[in-house]
Write a protein that holds these residues in place. Structure first.
Motif, PDB file in Angstrom:
ATOM      1  N   ALA A   1       9.110   7.440  -7.291  1.00 23.11           N
ATOM      2  CA  ALA A   1      10.334   7.459  -6.478  1.00 23.11           C
ATOM      3  C   ALA A   1      10.062   6.809  -5.124  1.00 23.11           C
ATOM      4  CB  ALA A   1      10.821   8.886  -6.293  1.00 23.11           C
ATOM      5  N   GLY A   2      10.826   5.784  -4.813  1.00 23.76           N
ATOM      6  CA  GLY A   2      10.637   5.073  -3.556  1.00 23.76           C
ATOM      7  C   GLY A   2       9.702   3.889  -3.638  1.00 23.76           C
ATOM      8  N   THR A   3       9.146   3.623  -4.827  1.00 27.37           N
ATOM      9  CA  THR A   3       8.300   2.439  -4.990  1.00 27.37           C
ATOM     10  C   THR A   3       9.111   1.179  -4.692  1.00 27.37           C
ATOM     11  OG1 THR A   3       6.794   3.421  -6.611  1.00 27.37           O
ATOM     12  CG2 THR A   3       7.094   1.045  -6.718  1.00 27.37           C
ATOM     13  N   PRO A   4       8.575   0.241  -3.890  1.00 21.99           N
ATOM     14  CA  PRO A   4       9.348  -0.956  -3.538  1.00 21.99           C
ATOM     15  C   PRO A   4       9.454  -1.944  -4.686  1.00 21.99           C
ATOM     16  CG  PRO A   4       7.165  -1.047  -2.552  1.00 21.99           C
ATOM     17  CD  PRO A   4       7.286   0.305  -3.183  1.00 21.99           C
ATOM     18  N   LEU A   5      10.677  -2.393  -4.924  1.00 20.96           N
ATOM     19  CA  LEU A   5      10.953  -3.362  -5.982  1.00 20.96           C
ATOM     20  C   LEU A   5      11.774  -4.518  -5.425  1.00 20.96           C
ATOM     21  CD1 LEU A   5      12.337  -0.930  -8.746  1.00 20.96           C
ATOM     22  CD2 LEU A   5       9.958  -1.667  -8.502  1.00 20.96           C
ATOM     23  N   ILE A   6      11.681  -5.661  -6.102  1.00 19.83           N
ATOM     24  CA  ILE A   6      12.768  -6.630  -6.048  1.00 19.83           C
ATOM     25  C   ILE A   6      13.324  -6.748  -7.461  1.00 19.83           C
ATOM     26  CG2 ILE A   6      12.007  -7.964  -4.045  1.00 19.83           C
ATOM     27  CD1 ILE A   6      10.909 -10.054  -6.001  1.00 19.83           C
TER      28      ILE A   6
ATOM     29  N   LYS B   1       0.824  -1.207   0.000  1.00 22.89           N
ATOM     30  CA  LYS B   1       0.000   0.000   0.000  1.00 22.89           C
ATOM     31  C   LYS B   1       0.862   1.263   0.000  1.00 22.89           C
ATOM     32  CE  LYS B   1      -4.065  -1.961   2.301  1.00 22.89           C
ATOM     33  NZ  LYS B   1      -4.983  -1.870   3.462  1.00 22.89           N
ATOM     34  N   THR B   2       2.017   1.187   0.633  1.00 22.16           N
ATOM     35  CA  THR B   2       2.886   2.357   0.731  1.00 22.16           C
ATOM     36  C   THR B   2       4.265   2.037   0.159  1.00 22.16           C
ATOM     37  OG1 THR B   2       3.512   1.723   2.988  1.00 22.16           O
ATOM     38  CG2 THR B   2       1.669   3.264   2.749  1.00 22.16           C
ATOM     39  N   LYS B   3       5.096   3.047   0.071  1.00 26.54           N
ATOM     40  CA  LYS B   3       6.408   2.903  -0.559  1.00 26.54           C
ATOM     41  C   LYS B   3       7.388   2.182   0.360  1.00 26.54           C
ATOM     42  CE  LYS B   3       5.899   6.806  -3.721  1.00 26.54           C
ATOM     43  NZ  LYS B   3       6.490   8.072  -4.207  1.00 26.54           N
TER      44      LYS B   3
ATOM     45  N   ASP C   1       1.520   6.860  -0.791  1.00 32.07           N
ATOM     46  CA  ASP C   1       0.723   5.874  -1.506  1.00 32.07           C
ATOM     47  C   ASP C   1       1.558   5.228  -2.611  1.00 32.07           C
ATOM     48  OD1 ASP C   1      -1.233   4.378  -2.760  1.00 32.07           O
ATOM     49  OD2 ASP C   1      -2.597   6.054  -3.114  1.00 32.07           O
ATOM     50  N   ASN C   2       1.537   3.915  -2.690  1.00 30.47           N
ATOM     51  CA  ASN C   2       2.322   3.188  -3.690  1.00 30.47           C
ATOM     52  C   ASN C   2       1.594   3.037  -5.020  1.00 30.47           C
ATOM     53  OD1 ASN C   2       4.572   1.696  -4.617  1.00 30.47           O
ATOM     54  ND2 ASN C   2       3.564  -0.243  -4.122  1.00 30.47           N
ATOM     55  N   ASP C   3       0.344   3.467  -5.121  1.00 31.27           N
ATOM     56  CA  ASP C   3      -0.435   3.341  -6.352  1.00 31.27           C
ATOM     57  C   ASP C   3      -0.423   4.673  -7.093  1.00 31.27           C
ATOM     58  OD1 ASP C   3      -2.123   2.742  -8.401  1.00 31.27           O
ATOM     59  OD2 ASP C   3      -3.882   2.322  -7.159  1.00 31.27           O
TER      60      ASP C   3
END
Length: 377
Positions: free
Chosen positions: A150-155, A22-24, A30-32
Protein backbone atom coordinates in the motif's frame (compact mmCIF):
# COMPACT_ATOMS: atom_id res chain seq x y z
CA UNK A 1 -10.99 -21.06 -43.45
CA UNK A 2 -11.87 -20.67 -39.76
CA UNK A 3 -14.71 -18.56 -38.42
CA UNK A 4 -12.08 -16.67 -36.42
CA UNK A 5 -10.65 -15.31 -39.68
CA UNK A 6 -13.76 -13.14 -40.05
CA UNK A 7 -12.95 -11.21 -36.88
CA UNK A 8 -10.26 -8.83 -35.69
CA UNK A 9 -9.16 -8.21 -32.15
CA UNK A 10 -8.24 -4.78 -30.84
CA UNK A 11 -5.93 -4.53 -27.84
CA UNK A 12 -4.99 -1.70 -25.52
CA UNK A 13 -2.72 -2.28 -22.52
CA UNK A 14 -2.37 -0.54 -19.19
CA UNK A 15 0.96 -1.25 -17.53
CA UNK A 16 1.68 -0.61 -13.85
CA UNK A 17 5.39 0.04 -13.31
CA UNK A 18 6.78 -0.03 -9.77
CA UNK A 19 9.27 2.80 -9.41
CA UNK A 20 12.75 2.01 -8.08
CA UNK A 21 12.60 4.22 -5.01
CA UNK A 22 13.79 3.45 -1.49
CA UNK A 23 10.57 4.66 0.12
CA UNK A 24 6.90 4.79 -0.80
CA UNK A 25 5.12 7.48 -2.78
CA UNK A 26 3.76 9.46 0.17
CA UNK A 27 5.30 7.88 3.28
CA UNK A 28 8.81 7.07 4.56
CA UNK A 29 8.06 3.33 4.71
CA UNK A 30 10.48 0.93 2.98
CA UNK A 31 9.47 0.33 -0.65
CA UNK A 32 11.06 -3.16 -0.78
CA UNK A 33 8.43 -5.63 0.43
CA UNK A 34 9.97 -8.77 -1.05
CA UNK A 35 9.59 -11.74 1.31
CA UNK A 36 8.77 -9.37 4.20
CA UNK A 37 6.40 -10.34 7.00
CA UNK A 38 2.89 -8.94 6.39
CA UNK A 39 2.29 -5.35 7.48
CA UNK A 40 5.92 -4.69 8.45
CA UNK A 41 6.75 -2.25 5.61
CA UNK A 42 4.17 0.30 6.65
CA UNK A 43 3.70 3.76 8.16
CA UNK A 44 0.80 5.64 9.72
CA UNK A 45 0.15 7.26 6.33
CA UNK A 46 -0.25 3.83 4.70
CA UNK A 47 -2.83 2.87 7.34
CA UNK A 48 -4.80 6.03 6.61
CA UNK A 49 -4.80 7.14 10.24
CA UNK A 50 -6.55 10.46 11.00
CA UNK A 51 -4.36 13.53 10.69
CA UNK A 52 -1.66 11.84 8.62
CA UNK A 53 -0.64 14.02 5.65
CA UNK A 54 1.15 12.70 2.55
CA UNK A 55 4.58 13.96 1.49
CA UNK A 56 5.36 13.39 -2.20
CA UNK A 57 8.51 11.37 -2.94
CA UNK A 58 10.78 13.61 -5.06
CA UNK A 59 12.71 10.65 -6.49
CA UNK A 60 9.47 9.09 -7.73
CA UNK A 61 8.79 12.26 -9.72
CA UNK A 62 12.29 12.13 -11.19
CA UNK A 63 11.80 8.51 -12.26
CA UNK A 64 8.51 9.41 -13.94
CA UNK A 65 10.33 12.12 -15.89
CA UNK A 66 12.92 9.53 -16.97
CA UNK A 67 10.10 7.25 -18.11
CA UNK A 68 8.74 10.05 -20.26
CA UNK A 69 11.94 10.12 -22.28
CA UNK A 70 11.81 6.36 -22.84
CA UNK A 71 8.21 6.72 -24.03
CA UNK A 72 9.00 9.57 -26.45
CA UNK A 73 6.55 11.63 -24.42
CA UNK A 74 6.62 15.27 -23.32
CA UNK A 75 6.43 15.96 -19.60
CA UNK A 76 3.68 18.17 -18.23
CA UNK A 77 4.95 21.38 -16.69
CA UNK A 78 2.10 21.16 -14.17
CA UNK A 79 0.55 17.87 -13.01
CA UNK A 80 -1.86 17.19 -10.16
CA UNK A 81 -3.06 14.35 -7.95
CA UNK A 82 -6.65 13.22 -7.53
CA UNK A 83 -8.52 10.91 -5.20
CA UNK A 84 -10.06 7.80 -6.77
CA UNK A 85 -12.75 6.56 -4.40
CA UNK A 86 -13.76 2.96 -3.93
CA UNK A 87 -14.21 0.59 -1.01
CA UNK A 88 -11.36 -1.87 -0.88
CA UNK A 89 -9.96 -3.13 2.42
CA UNK A 90 -6.44 -3.08 1.00
CA UNK A 91 -6.43 0.76 1.02
CA UNK A 92 -7.69 1.76 4.47
CA UNK A 93 -8.16 5.47 3.71
CA UNK A 94 -10.92 4.60 1.24
CA UNK A 95 -9.41 6.10 -1.90
CA UNK A 96 -6.38 5.72 -4.14
CA UNK A 97 -4.21 8.74 -4.86
CA UNK A 98 -3.76 8.93 -8.63
CA UNK A 99 -3.65 11.46 -11.49
CA UNK A 100 -6.90 11.47 -13.42
CA UNK A 101 -7.09 14.90 -15.00
CA UNK A 102 -3.51 16.21 -15.18
CA UNK A 103 -1.03 13.34 -15.61
CA UNK A 104 2.72 13.95 -15.51
CA UNK A 105 3.53 12.07 -18.78
CA UNK A 106 1.73 13.10 -21.98
CA UNK A 107 1.13 11.35 -25.31
CA UNK A 108 4.04 9.42 -26.82
CA UNK A 109 4.81 6.12 -28.55
CA UNK A 110 6.75 2.86 -28.37
CA UNK A 111 8.22 1.12 -31.43
CA UNK A 112 8.09 -2.61 -30.73
CA UNK A 113 10.13 -4.99 -32.94
CA UNK A 114 8.14 -7.90 -34.40
CA UNK A 115 9.40 -11.35 -35.39
CA UNK A 116 9.45 -10.46 -39.10
CA UNK A 117 11.84 -7.56 -38.45
CA UNK A 118 9.23 -4.82 -38.79
CA UNK A 119 8.29 -2.33 -36.08
CA UNK A 120 4.85 -1.96 -34.55
CA UNK A 121 4.26 1.59 -33.32
CA UNK A 122 1.97 1.68 -30.31
CA UNK A 123 0.82 5.14 -29.29
CA UNK A 124 0.87 6.08 -25.61
CA UNK A 125 -2.17 8.05 -24.50
CA UNK A 126 -0.51 9.13 -21.26
CA UNK A 127 1.14 7.82 -18.11
CA UNK A 128 0.25 8.93 -14.63
CA UNK A 129 1.67 8.51 -11.15
CA UNK A 130 -0.31 6.69 -8.48
CA UNK A 131 0.04 4.57 -5.36
CA UNK A 132 -0.43 0.81 -5.26
CA UNK A 133 -2.94 -0.96 -3.07
CA UNK A 134 -2.20 -3.69 -0.55
CA UNK A 135 -2.74 -7.41 -1.02
CA UNK A 136 -5.73 -9.52 -0.02
CA UNK A 137 -5.41 -13.24 0.68
CA UNK A 138 -8.70 -15.11 0.65
CA UNK A 139 -9.34 -18.15 2.82
CA UNK A 140 -12.37 -20.27 3.61
CA UNK A 141 -14.73 -17.85 5.32
CA UNK A 142 -12.32 -14.96 5.87
CA UNK A 143 -9.73 -12.76 4.18
CA UNK A 144 -6.41 -11.30 5.34
CA UNK A 145 -4.88 -8.01 4.28
CA UNK A 146 -1.18 -7.18 3.89
CA UNK A 147 -0.48 -3.45 3.51
CA UNK A 148 3.20 -3.80 2.65
CA UNK A 149 2.50 -2.71 -0.94
CA UNK A 150 0.00 0.00 0.00
CA UNK A 151 1.49 3.30 -1.11
CA UNK A 152 4.13 1.77 -3.37
CA UNK A 153 4.93 4.32 -6.12
CA UNK A 154 3.73 3.42 -9.60
CA UNK A 155 3.37 4.92 -13.01
CA UNK A 156 0.50 3.55 -15.06
CA UNK A 157 1.28 3.62 -18.79
CA UNK A 158 -1.91 3.66 -20.87
CA UNK A 159 -1.60 2.70 -24.53
CA UNK A 160 -3.97 3.48 -27.34
CA UNK A 161 -5.88 0.44 -28.75
CA UNK A 162 -3.33 0.04 -31.55
CA UNK A 163 -2.57 -3.70 -31.32
CA UNK A 164 -4.47 -6.26 -33.35
CA UNK A 165 -2.78 -9.56 -32.58
CA UNK A 166 -1.38 -11.47 -29.63
CA UNK A 167 2.07 -11.21 -31.22
CA UNK A 168 1.89 -7.42 -31.28
CA UNK A 169 0.75 -7.33 -27.65
CA UNK A 170 3.63 -9.54 -26.55
CA UNK A 171 6.14 -7.50 -28.54
CA UNK A 172 4.85 -4.27 -27.01
CA UNK A 173 5.04 -5.40 -23.37
CA UNK A 174 8.48 -6.92 -23.95
CA UNK A 175 9.83 -3.68 -25.42
CA UNK A 176 8.12 -1.61 -22.72
CA UNK A 177 9.85 -3.72 -20.07
CA UNK A 178 13.25 -3.14 -21.68
CA UNK A 179 12.63 0.61 -21.94
CA UNK A 180 11.66 0.99 -18.29
CA UNK A 181 14.61 -1.09 -17.06
CA UNK A 182 17.18 0.58 -19.31
CA UNK A 183 15.93 4.04 -18.32
CA UNK A 184 16.44 3.12 -14.66
CA UNK A 185 12.76 3.62 -13.86
CA UNK A 186 12.16 0.16 -12.35
CA UNK A 187 14.05 -2.98 -11.40
CA UNK A 188 11.70 -4.83 -13.74
CA UNK A 189 11.38 -8.02 -11.68
CA UNK A 190 8.18 -9.54 -13.05
CA UNK A 191 8.04 -12.28 -10.40
CA UNK A 192 7.85 -9.67 -7.65
CA UNK A 193 5.30 -7.58 -9.55
CA UNK A 194 7.57 -4.70 -10.60
CA UNK A 195 5.56 -4.54 -13.83
CA UNK A 196 1.99 -5.78 -14.25
CA UNK A 197 -0.11 -5.68 -17.40
CA UNK A 198 -3.87 -5.14 -17.76
CA UNK A 199 -4.90 -6.23 -21.25
CA UNK A 200 -8.10 -4.76 -22.73
CA UNK A 201 -9.45 -6.82 -25.63
CA UNK A 202 -12.44 -6.30 -27.88
CA UNK A 203 -13.55 -8.22 -30.97
CA UNK A 204 -15.44 -7.07 -34.06
CA UNK A 205 -16.03 -8.21 -37.61
CA UNK A 206 -13.24 -7.19 -39.97
CA UNK A 207 -14.09 -3.88 -41.57
CA UNK A 208 -16.46 -2.85 -38.79
CA UNK A 209 -16.54 0.85 -37.96
CA UNK A 210 -17.12 0.36 -34.23
CA UNK A 211 -15.16 -1.62 -31.68
CA UNK A 212 -16.83 -4.40 -29.73
CA UNK A 213 -17.33 -4.42 -25.99
CA UNK A 214 -14.07 -4.96 -24.20
CA UNK A 215 -12.99 -7.26 -21.44
CA UNK A 216 -10.04 -6.36 -19.25
CA UNK A 217 -7.68 -9.12 -18.14
CA UNK A 218 -5.99 -7.94 -14.96
CA UNK A 219 -2.54 -8.33 -13.43
CA UNK A 220 -0.63 -10.37 -15.99
CA UNK A 221 3.03 -10.61 -15.01
CA UNK A 222 4.77 -12.26 -17.97
CA UNK A 223 5.07 -11.65 -21.69
CA UNK A 224 3.90 -15.19 -22.43
CA UNK A 225 0.76 -14.79 -20.31
CA UNK A 226 -0.09 -11.57 -22.18
CA UNK A 227 0.18 -13.44 -25.49
CA UNK A 228 -1.76 -16.51 -24.39
CA UNK A 229 -4.47 -14.56 -22.58
CA UNK A 230 -5.03 -12.47 -25.72
CA UNK A 231 -5.27 -15.59 -27.88
CA UNK A 232 -7.76 -17.24 -25.53
CA UNK A 233 -9.88 -14.15 -24.98
CA UNK A 234 -10.13 -13.49 -28.73
CA UNK A 235 -11.57 -16.95 -29.35
CA UNK A 236 -13.85 -16.74 -26.31
CA UNK A 237 -15.41 -13.49 -27.52
CA UNK A 238 -15.76 -14.72 -31.10
CA UNK A 239 -17.54 -17.84 -29.86
CA UNK A 240 -19.97 -15.66 -27.89
CA UNK A 241 -20.73 -13.49 -30.93
CA UNK A 242 -21.16 -16.53 -33.17
CA UNK A 243 -23.81 -17.84 -30.77
CA UNK A 244 -25.71 -14.59 -31.23
CA UNK A 245 -24.98 -13.40 -27.70
CA UNK A 246 -23.37 -10.17 -26.44
CA UNK A 247 -19.95 -9.82 -24.88
CA UNK A 248 -20.17 -8.43 -21.33
CA UNK A 249 -17.90 -5.53 -20.38
CA UNK A 250 -16.10 -6.92 -17.37
CA UNK A 251 -12.85 -7.51 -15.54
CA UNK A 252 -11.39 -10.99 -15.92
CA UNK A 253 -8.45 -12.83 -14.41
CA UNK A 254 -5.98 -15.21 -16.05
CA UNK A 255 -5.70 -18.79 -14.76
CA UNK A 256 -2.24 -19.81 -15.88
CA UNK A 257 -2.72 -23.46 -14.89
CA UNK A 258 -5.85 -23.86 -17.00
CA UNK A 259 -4.83 -21.28 -19.63
CA UNK A 260 -8.23 -19.59 -19.49
CA UNK A 261 -9.66 -16.22 -18.41
CA UNK A 262 -12.16 -16.11 -15.55
CA UNK A 263 -14.85 -13.51 -14.82
CA UNK A 264 -14.13 -11.42 -11.71
CA UNK A 265 -16.46 -8.40 -11.67
CA UNK A 266 -18.32 -5.97 -13.91
CA UNK A 267 -16.10 -3.24 -15.35
CA UNK A 268 -16.46 0.16 -13.75
CA UNK A 269 -16.43 3.42 -15.68
CA UNK A 270 -14.52 6.51 -14.58
CA UNK A 271 -17.58 8.21 -13.10
CA UNK A 272 -18.05 5.31 -10.70
CA UNK A 273 -14.86 6.30 -8.86
CA UNK A 274 -15.99 9.87 -7.97
CA UNK A 275 -12.64 11.47 -8.73
CA UNK A 276 -11.83 14.72 -6.94
CA UNK A 277 -8.65 16.83 -6.65
CA UNK A 278 -6.52 15.85 -3.67
CA UNK A 279 -6.41 18.90 -1.37
CA UNK A 280 -3.39 17.64 0.59
CA UNK A 281 -0.90 17.44 -2.30
CA UNK A 282 0.27 20.59 -4.11
CA UNK A 283 0.66 20.56 -7.92
CA UNK A 284 3.91 19.20 -9.32
CA UNK A 285 5.56 22.07 -11.21
CA UNK A 286 8.52 21.29 -13.49
CA UNK A 287 10.50 23.67 -15.66
CA UNK A 288 12.13 22.80 -18.99
CA UNK A 289 15.54 23.06 -17.32
CA UNK A 290 14.61 20.61 -14.56
CA UNK A 291 13.12 18.14 -17.05
CA UNK A 292 16.18 18.34 -19.32
CA UNK A 293 18.52 17.86 -16.36
CA UNK A 294 16.73 14.71 -15.21
CA UNK A 295 16.44 13.22 -18.70
CA UNK A 296 20.11 13.89 -19.49
CA UNK A 297 20.94 11.11 -17.02
CA UNK A 298 18.95 8.48 -18.92
CA UNK A 299 21.42 5.99 -20.42
CA UNK A 300 21.27 4.50 -23.90
CA UNK A 301 17.94 2.81 -24.68
CA UNK A 302 17.36 -0.49 -26.57
CA UNK A 303 16.58 1.13 -29.91
CA UNK A 304 19.90 2.98 -29.85
CA UNK A 305 21.76 -0.27 -29.18
CA UNK A 306 20.03 -1.94 -32.11
CA UNK A 307 21.01 0.97 -34.36
CA UNK A 308 24.67 0.83 -33.32
CA UNK A 309 24.77 -2.96 -33.72
CA UNK A 310 23.34 -2.83 -37.24
CA UNK A 311 26.90 -2.81 -38.60
CA UNK A 312 27.60 -6.12 -36.87
CA UNK A 313 24.96 -8.03 -38.88
CA UNK A 314 23.90 -9.94 -35.80
CA UNK A 315 21.04 -12.41 -35.86
CA UNK A 316 17.89 -11.17 -34.13
CA UNK A 317 18.13 -13.91 -31.51
CA UNK A 318 21.63 -12.73 -30.58
CA UNK A 319 20.44 -9.12 -30.25
CA UNK A 320 17.51 -10.18 -28.07
CA UNK A 321 19.85 -12.18 -25.86
CA UNK A 322 22.16 -9.20 -25.40
CA UNK A 323 19.30 -6.80 -24.69
CA UNK A 324 17.88 -9.11 -22.04
CA UNK A 325 20.62 -7.86 -19.72
CA UNK A 326 21.81 -4.27 -19.68
CA UNK A 327 25.33 -5.22 -18.54
CA UNK A 328 25.86 -7.46 -21.55
CA UNK A 329 24.58 -4.81 -23.92
CA UNK A 330 26.87 -2.15 -22.44
CA UNK A 331 29.94 -4.41 -22.58
CA UNK A 332 29.30 -5.44 -26.19
CA UNK A 333 28.99 -1.79 -27.22
CA UNK A 334 32.11 -0.93 -25.22
CA UNK A 335 34.05 -3.61 -27.07
CA UNK A 336 32.65 -2.40 -30.39
CA UNK A 337 33.83 1.16 -29.73
CA UNK A 338 37.25 0.25 -28.37
CA UNK A 339 38.21 -2.89 -30.30
CA UNK A 340 36.15 -2.83 -33.49
CA UNK A 341 33.31 -4.75 -35.05
CA UNK A 342 35.03 -8.12 -35.31
CA UNK A 343 35.74 -8.25 -31.58
CA UNK A 344 32.27 -7.00 -30.72
CA UNK A 345 30.65 -9.65 -32.90
CA UNK A 346 32.71 -12.35 -31.22
CA UNK A 347 31.73 -11.12 -27.76
CA UNK A 348 28.08 -10.87 -28.79
CA UNK A 349 28.00 -14.49 -29.92
CA UNK A 350 29.92 -15.49 -26.82
CA UNK A 351 27.28 -14.04 -24.54
CA UNK A 352 24.38 -15.35 -26.62
CA UNK A 353 25.70 -18.92 -26.77
CA UNK A 354 27.00 -19.17 -23.20
CA UNK A 355 24.04 -17.64 -21.38
CA UNK A 356 20.53 -18.95 -21.18
CA UNK A 357 17.51 -16.86 -20.29
CA UNK A 358 17.72 -17.99 -16.67
CA UNK A 359 21.36 -16.98 -16.50
CA UNK A 360 20.48 -13.39 -17.23
CA UNK A 361 19.45 -12.78 -13.63
CA UNK A 362 22.38 -14.59 -12.03
CA UNK A 363 25.37 -12.93 -10.49
CA UNK A 364 27.58 -15.93 -9.80
CA UNK A 365 31.35 -16.15 -10.15
CA UNK A 366 31.27 -17.73 -13.63
CA UNK A 367 29.13 -14.89 -14.97
CA UNK A 368 31.41 -12.27 -13.44
CA UNK A 369 34.48 -13.99 -14.91
CA UNK A 370 32.93 -13.85 -18.37
CA UNK A 371 32.07 -10.17 -17.98
CA UNK A 372 35.64 -9.26 -17.04
CA UNK A 373 37.02 -11.39 -19.88
CA UNK A 374 34.74 -9.68 -22.40
CA UNK A 375 35.87 -6.24 -21.26
CA UNK A 376 39.46 -7.31 -21.74
CA UNK A 377 38.98 -8.70 -25.23
Amino acid sequence: MSVYDDYEMTIGIECHVQLATKTKLFSPADNDARDAEPNTKTHQIDFGLPGMLPVLNKHAVELAVRAGKALNSPIAHVSRFDRKHYFYPDLPKGYQTSQMYNPIILAGYVDAPLEDGSLKRVRIDHAHMEEDAGKLTHHDGYSLVDLNRAGTPLIEIVSEPDMHSAEEAKAYVSELHKLMVYAGVTYGNLYHGNMRFDVNISVAKKGATELGKRAEIKNLNSFRSVERAAEYEFKRQVDILERGEEVVQETRGWNDDKQITISQRSKEDAQDYRYMPDPDIPPVVLTDEVIAGIQSKVPMLPGEYREKWSALNLDKSVINSLLSNQDYAQITLEVQEKSGEASAKRVAHWFASALTASDNDTNDDSTQTMLYAARGS
